[in-house]
Scaffold this motif. Structure first.
Motif, mmCIF file in Angstrom:
data_model
loop_
_atom_site.group_PDB
_atom_site.id
_atom_site.type_symbol
_atom_site.label_atom_id
_atom_site.label_comp_id
_atom_site.label_asym_id
_atom_site.label_seq_id
_atom_site.Cartn_x
_atom_site.Cartn_y
_atom_site.Cartn_z
ATOM 1 N N SER A 97 0.826 -1.201 0.000
ATOM 2 C CA SER A 97 0.000 0.000 0.000
ATOM 3 C C SER A 97 0.867 1.261 0.000
ATOM 4 O O SER A 97 0.584 2.228 -0.720
ATOM 5 C CB SER A 97 -0.920 -0.022 1.223
ATOM 6 N N THR A 98 1.935 1.230 0.783
ATOM 7 C CA THR A 98 2.840 2.382 0.844
ATOM 8 C C THR A 98 3.526 2.599 -0.502
ATOM 9 O O THR A 98 3.630 3.730 -0.992
ATOM 10 C CB THR A 98 3.893 2.179 1.959
ATOM 11 N N ILE A 99 3.988 1.521 -1.130
ATOM 12 C CA ILE A 99 4.615 1.597 -2.460
ATOM 13 C C ILE A 99 3.607 2.132 -3.481
ATOM 14 O O ILE A 99 3.940 2.972 -4.315
ATOM 15 C CB ILE A 99 5.157 0.210 -2.898
ATOM 16 N N GLN A 100 2.379 1.646 -3.405
ATOM 17 C CA GLN A 100 1.319 2.087 -4.316
ATOM 18 C C GLN A 100 1.111 3.600 -4.212
ATOM 19 O O GLN A 100 1.077 4.306 -5.210
ATOM 20 C CB GLN A 100 0.013 1.347 -3.987
ATOM 21 N N LYS A 101 0.992 4.074 -2.978
ATOM 22 C CA LYS A 101 0.755 5.507 -2.756
ATOM 23 C C LYS A 101 1.950 6.344 -3.210
ATOM 24 O O LYS A 101 1.785 7.404 -3.812
ATOM 25 C CB LYS A 101 0.464 5.770 -1.282
ATOM 26 N N THR A 115 3.359 12.435 -1.718
ATOM 27 C CA THR A 115 4.529 12.735 -0.895
ATOM 28 C C THR A 115 4.474 11.954 0.406
ATOM 29 O O THR A 115 3.407 11.471 0.820
ATOM 30 C CB THR A 115 4.587 14.234 -0.570
ATOM 31 N N ASN A 116 5.633 11.860 1.067
ATOM 32 C CA ASN A 116 5.703 11.195 2.368
ATOM 33 C C ASN A 116 4.789 11.894 3.376
ATOM 34 O O ASN A 116 4.129 11.247 4.187
ATOM 35 C CB ASN A 116 7.137 11.178 2.890
ATOM 36 N N VAL A 117 4.765 13.219 3.325
ATOM 37 C CA VAL A 117 3.936 13.995 4.251
ATOM 38 C C VAL A 117 2.461 13.679 4.044
ATOM 39 O O VAL A 117 1.700 13.497 5.009
ATOM 40 C CB VAL A 117 4.209 15.510 4.064
ATOM 41 N N GLU A 163 -2.461 10.893 6.077
ATOM 42 C CA GLU A 163 -3.573 9.955 5.878
ATOM 43 C C GLU A 163 -3.544 8.828 6.902
ATOM 44 O O GLU A 163 -4.587 8.411 7.407
ATOM 45 C CB GLU A 163 -3.505 9.369 4.461
ATOM 46 N N GLU A 164 -2.355 8.333 7.201
ATOM 47 C CA GLU A 164 -2.233 7.189 8.110
ATOM 48 C C GLU A 164 -2.100 7.604 9.576
ATOM 49 O O GLU A 164 -2.058 6.741 10.454
ATOM 50 C CB GLU A 164 -1.041 6.325 7.687
ATOM 51 N N GLY A 165 -1.978 8.899 9.834
ATOM 52 C CA GLY A 165 -1.891 9.387 11.209
ATOM 53 C C GLY A 165 -0.550 9.107 11.865
ATOM 54 O O GLY A 165 -0.479 8.868 13.072
ATOM 55 N N VAL A 166 0.534 9.102 11.061
ATOM 56 C CA VAL A 166 1.893 8.896 11.580
ATOM 57 C C VAL A 166 2.759 10.064 11.125
ATOM 58 O O VAL A 166 2.325 10.911 10.364
ATOM 59 C CB VAL A 166 2.488 7.547 11.104
ATOM 60 N N THR A 167 3.995 10.065 11.575
ATOM 61 C CA THR A 167 4.902 11.141 11.164
ATOM 62 C C THR A 167 5.502 10.849 9.795
ATOM 63 O O THR A 167 5.504 9.698 9.338
ATOM 64 C CB THR A 167 6.044 11.310 12.177
#
Length: 173
Positions: A128-132, A139-141, A146-150
């Motif tokens: 999912s991370t690779i897809q996004k 962007t990482n931000v 979206e995932e509620g992490v840094t």
């Protein structure tokens, strides 16, 4: 008579010297030269200057033309094989370049296949991370929000994914 002697190079024309521009000498084909002098038959110094300027531009154009033409004559006289002739040479059809391009394409296809096989071993979260990141160009931000992490967490996750893919590809999946 050799081929080289049969081809006559075109000759350069020269602009009238500044010291001889008080009059204009017209040389026509098959007739004696005519001298045009200011003050005769309504001709002024401006007329002479304009005629010389027109002549100069025509002479410059001729010299540009013969420079190109003589270049082509040099290319076609003598050995006319394509590899020695700048005009006939086709540098895009270089067989070495074509072989290198084919090998690069094959290597790229192999890497794509290896990467595809390695990605089958990733978790859903990693996929999912690779897809996004790569297919949705996010962007990482944006992913972190979206995932509620840094953003650092996403960056670390991607680093781990890269390492895992690299390891899987080296091992041959």
């Amino acid at each position: 008579m050799t081929k080289e002697k049969a081809v006559k190079r075109l000759e350069k024309k020269y602009i009238t010297n500044q010291n001889k521009r008080g009059v204009y000498i017209y040389s026509g084909a098959n007739q004696p030269p005519i001298t045009i002098t200011p003050g005769e038959n309504g001709v002024t110094e401006v007329d002479i200057k304009i005629i010389h300027e027109m002549d100069d531009e025509e002479t410059r154009a001729w010299n540009r033309y013969i420079e190109k033409t003589n270049h082509y004559i040099d290319d076609f006289v003598g050995d006319s094989q394509a590899e020695h002739n700048k005009v006939l040479a086709d540098w895009d059809a270089n067989p070495i370049n074509e072989i290198v391009e084919m090998e690069n394409y094959q290597e790229k296809q192999e890497l794509i296949n290896e990467l595809s096989d390695a990605m089958r071993h990733l978790t859903e979260k990693q996929l999912s991370t690779i897809q996004k990141k790569f297919f949705e160009n996010r962007t990482n931000v944006d992913i972190a929000a979206e995932e509620g992490v840094t953003e650092a967490a996403i960056r670390n996750r991607l680093t781990k994914i890269y390492r895992r893919l690299k390891k899987l590809i080296r091992e041959g999946s």
